[in-house]
Design a protein around this motif. Sequence first.
Motif, PDB file in Angstrom:
ATOM      1  N   LYS A 115      65.140   9.379 -22.922  1.00 40.44           N
ATOM      2  CA  LYS A 115      64.946   9.741 -21.485  1.00 40.44           C
ATOM      3  C   LYS A 115      63.607  10.585 -21.376  1.00 40.44           C
ATOM      4  CE  LYS A 115      67.785   6.893 -19.599  1.00 40.44           C
ATOM      5  NZ  LYS A 115      67.461   5.740 -19.217  1.00 40.44           N
ATOM      6  N   ARG A 116      62.531  10.250 -20.735  1.00 38.02           N
ATOM      7  CA  ARG A 116      61.412  10.794 -20.566  1.00 38.02           C
ATOM      8  C   ARG A 116      61.545  12.409 -20.088  1.00 38.02           C
ATOM      9  NH1 ARG A 116      55.531  10.336 -20.584  1.00 38.02           N
ATOM     10  NH2 ARG A 116      55.714   7.942 -21.201  1.00 38.02           N
ATOM     11  N   SER A 117      62.650  12.364 -19.198  1.00 38.86           N
ATOM     12  CA  SER A 117      63.044  13.548 -18.339  1.00 38.86           C
ATOM     13  C   SER A 117      63.744  14.475 -19.241  1.00 38.86           C
ATOM     14  CB  SER A 117      64.189  13.199 -17.508  1.00 38.86           C
ATOM     15  OG  SER A 117      65.196  12.630 -18.100  1.00 38.86           O
ATOM     16  N   LEU A 118      64.089  14.434 -20.616  1.00 42.10           N
ATOM     17  CA  LEU A 118      64.511  15.289 -21.677  1.00 42.10           C
ATOM     18  C   LEU A 118      63.564  16.227 -22.277  1.00 42.10           C
ATOM     19  CD1 LEU A 118      67.106  13.251 -23.586  1.00 42.10           C
ATOM     20  CD2 LEU A 118      67.740  15.106 -21.874  1.00 42.10           C
ATOM     21  N   LEU A 119      62.239  15.801 -22.162  1.00 44.27           N
ATOM     22  CA  LEU A 119      61.064  16.317 -22.946  1.00 44.27           C
ATOM     23  C   LEU A 119      61.022  18.084 -22.475  1.00 44.27           C
ATOM     24  CD1 LEU A 119      58.916  16.101 -25.044  1.00 44.27           C
ATOM     25  CD2 LEU A 119      57.367  15.516 -23.113  1.00 44.27           C
ATOM     26  N   PRO A 120      61.047  18.431 -21.102  1.00 44.78           N
ATOM     27  CA  PRO A 120      60.927  19.736 -20.852  1.00 44.78           C
ATOM     28  C   PRO A 120      62.070  20.565 -21.372  1.00 44.78           C
ATOM     29  CG  PRO A 120      60.674  18.377 -18.789  1.00 44.78           C
ATOM     30  CD  PRO A 120      61.254  17.439 -19.954  1.00 44.78           C
ATOM     31  N   ILE A 121      63.291  20.083 -21.592  1.00 40.37           N
ATOM     32  CA  ILE A 121      63.939  21.159 -22.388  1.00 40.37           C
ATOM     33  C   ILE A 121      64.347  21.138 -23.995  1.00 40.37           C
ATOM     34  CG2 ILE A 121      65.666  20.725 -20.231  1.00 40.37           C
ATOM     35  CD1 ILE A 121      67.525  18.851 -22.031  1.00 40.37           C
ATOM     36  N   LEU A 122      63.430  20.073 -24.438  1.00 38.19           N
ATOM     37  CA  LEU A 122      63.477  19.910 -26.026  1.00 38.19           C
ATOM     38  C   LEU A 122      62.341  21.155 -26.498  1.00 38.19           C
ATOM     39  CD1 LEU A 122      63.562  16.214 -26.446  1.00 38.19           C
ATOM     40  CD2 LEU A 122      65.405  17.991 -26.912  1.00 38.19           C
ATOM     41  N   CYS A 123      62.447  21.523 -27.612  1.00 35.32           N
ATOM     42  CA  CYS A 123      61.546  22.353 -28.431  1.00 35.32           C
ATOM     43  C   CYS A 123      61.702  22.337 -30.023  1.00 35.32           C
ATOM     44  CB  CYS A 123      61.768  23.925 -28.195  1.00 35.32           C
ATOM     45  SG  CYS A 123      63.382  24.709 -28.794  1.00 35.32           S
ATOM     46  N   CYS A 124      60.662  22.673 -30.686  1.00 34.39           N
ATOM     47  CA  CYS A 124      60.687  22.357 -31.929  1.00 34.39           C
ATOM     48  C   CYS A 124      61.947  23.041 -32.655  1.00 34.39           C
ATOM     49  CB  CYS A 124      59.522  22.869 -32.641  1.00 34.39           C
ATOM     50  SG  CYS A 124      59.464  22.575 -34.633  1.00 34.39           S
ATOM     51  N   PRO A 125      62.817  22.479 -33.600  1.00 33.37           N
ATOM     52  CA  PRO A 125      63.714  23.297 -34.313  1.00 33.37           C
ATOM     53  C   PRO A 125      63.304  24.322 -35.255  1.00 33.37           C
ATOM     54  CG  PRO A 125      63.948  21.125 -34.806  1.00 33.37           C
ATOM     55  CD  PRO A 125      62.870  20.992 -33.880  1.00 33.37           C
ATOM     56  N   VAL A 126      62.193  23.938 -35.849  1.00 31.28           N
ATOM     57  CA  VAL A 126      61.563  24.801 -36.866  1.00 31.28           C
ATOM     58  C   VAL A 126      61.058  25.958 -36.351  1.00 31.28           C
ATOM     59  CG1 VAL A 126      59.865  25.033 -38.707  1.00 31.28           C
ATOM     60  CG2 VAL A 126      60.965  22.835 -38.208  1.00 31.28           C
ATOM     61  N   CYS A 127      60.372  25.987 -35.199  1.00 29.57           N
ATOM     62  CA  CYS A 127      59.444  27.341 -34.809  1.00 29.57           C
ATOM     63  C   CYS A 127      59.762  27.582 -33.274  1.00 29.57           C
ATOM     64  CB  CYS A 127      57.855  27.154 -35.084  1.00 29.57           C
ATOM     65  SG  CYS A 127      57.106  25.958 -33.867  1.00 29.57           S
ATOM     66  N   LYS A 128      60.377  26.699 -32.529  1.00 29.30           N
ATOM     67  CA  LYS A 128      60.718  26.646 -30.976  1.00 29.30           C
ATOM     68  C   LYS A 128      59.516  26.219 -30.240  1.00 29.30           C
ATOM     69  CE  LYS A 128      64.810  28.126 -32.372  1.00 29.30           C
ATOM     70  NZ  LYS A 128      65.354  27.011 -33.093  1.00 29.30           N
ATOM     71  N   GLY A 129      58.419  25.851 -30.781  1.00 33.75           N
ATOM     72  CA  GLY A 129      57.343  25.487 -30.073  1.00 33.75           C
ATOM     73  C   GLY A 129      57.536  24.413 -29.205  1.00 33.75           C
ATOM     74  N   ASP A 130      56.312  24.039 -28.319  1.00 33.65           N
ATOM     75  CA  ASP A 130      56.384  22.900 -27.291  1.00 33.65           C
ATOM     76  C   ASP A 130      56.259  21.518 -27.952  1.00 33.65           C
ATOM     77  OD1 ASP A 130      56.975  24.471 -25.095  1.00 33.65           O
ATOM     78  OD2 ASP A 130      54.940  24.888 -24.756  1.00 33.65           O
ATOM     79  N   LEU A 131      56.848  20.581 -27.910  1.00 29.26           N
ATOM     80  CA  LEU A 131      56.688  19.394 -28.359  1.00 29.26           C
ATOM     81  C   LEU A 131      56.038  18.327 -27.218  1.00 29.26           C
ATOM     82  CD1 LEU A 131      60.396  18.552 -29.485  1.00 29.26           C
ATOM     83  CD2 LEU A 131      58.399  19.300 -30.821  1.00 29.26           C
ATOM     84  N   GLU A 132      55.012  17.502 -28.129  1.00 27.18           N
ATOM     85  CA  GLU A 132      54.131  16.486 -27.520  1.00 27.18           C
ATOM     86  C   GLU A 132      54.719  15.335 -27.681  1.00 27.18           C
ATOM     87  OE1 GLU A 132      49.829  14.382 -28.224  1.00 27.18           O
ATOM     88  OE2 GLU A 132      49.959  16.761 -28.552  1.00 27.18           O
ATOM     89  N   LEU A 133      54.837  14.200 -26.794  1.00 30.55           N
ATOM     90  CA  LEU A 133      55.418  13.182 -26.808  1.00 30.55           C
ATOM     91  C   LEU A 133      54.364  11.967 -26.966  1.00 30.55           C
ATOM     92  CD1 LEU A 133      57.685  11.022 -26.262  1.00 30.55           C
ATOM     93  CD2 LEU A 133      57.332  11.233 -23.816  1.00 30.55           C
TER      94      LEU A 133
END
Length: 60
Positions: A2-20
């Motif tokens: 779901k697109r609505s999950l994007l704000p709560i996800l982060c990179c598991p390697v560095c905790k950076g923001d993810l771009e869809l």
Amino acid sequence: MKRSLLPILCCPVCKGDLELRVVEEKDDDIIEGSLVCGACGVEYPIRESIPNLLPKVDQD
């Protein structure tokens, strides 16, 4: 995914923001695409609506 999950996800390697990046979408569901970390550049695939956020392990 779901697109609505994007704000709560982060990179598991560095905790950076993810771009869809969407390849195929139906309604609010991302069927195929990827999540790319803007900080470290790691790309995580989305296949059949399931994001694979497991970091790649180097096997030397």
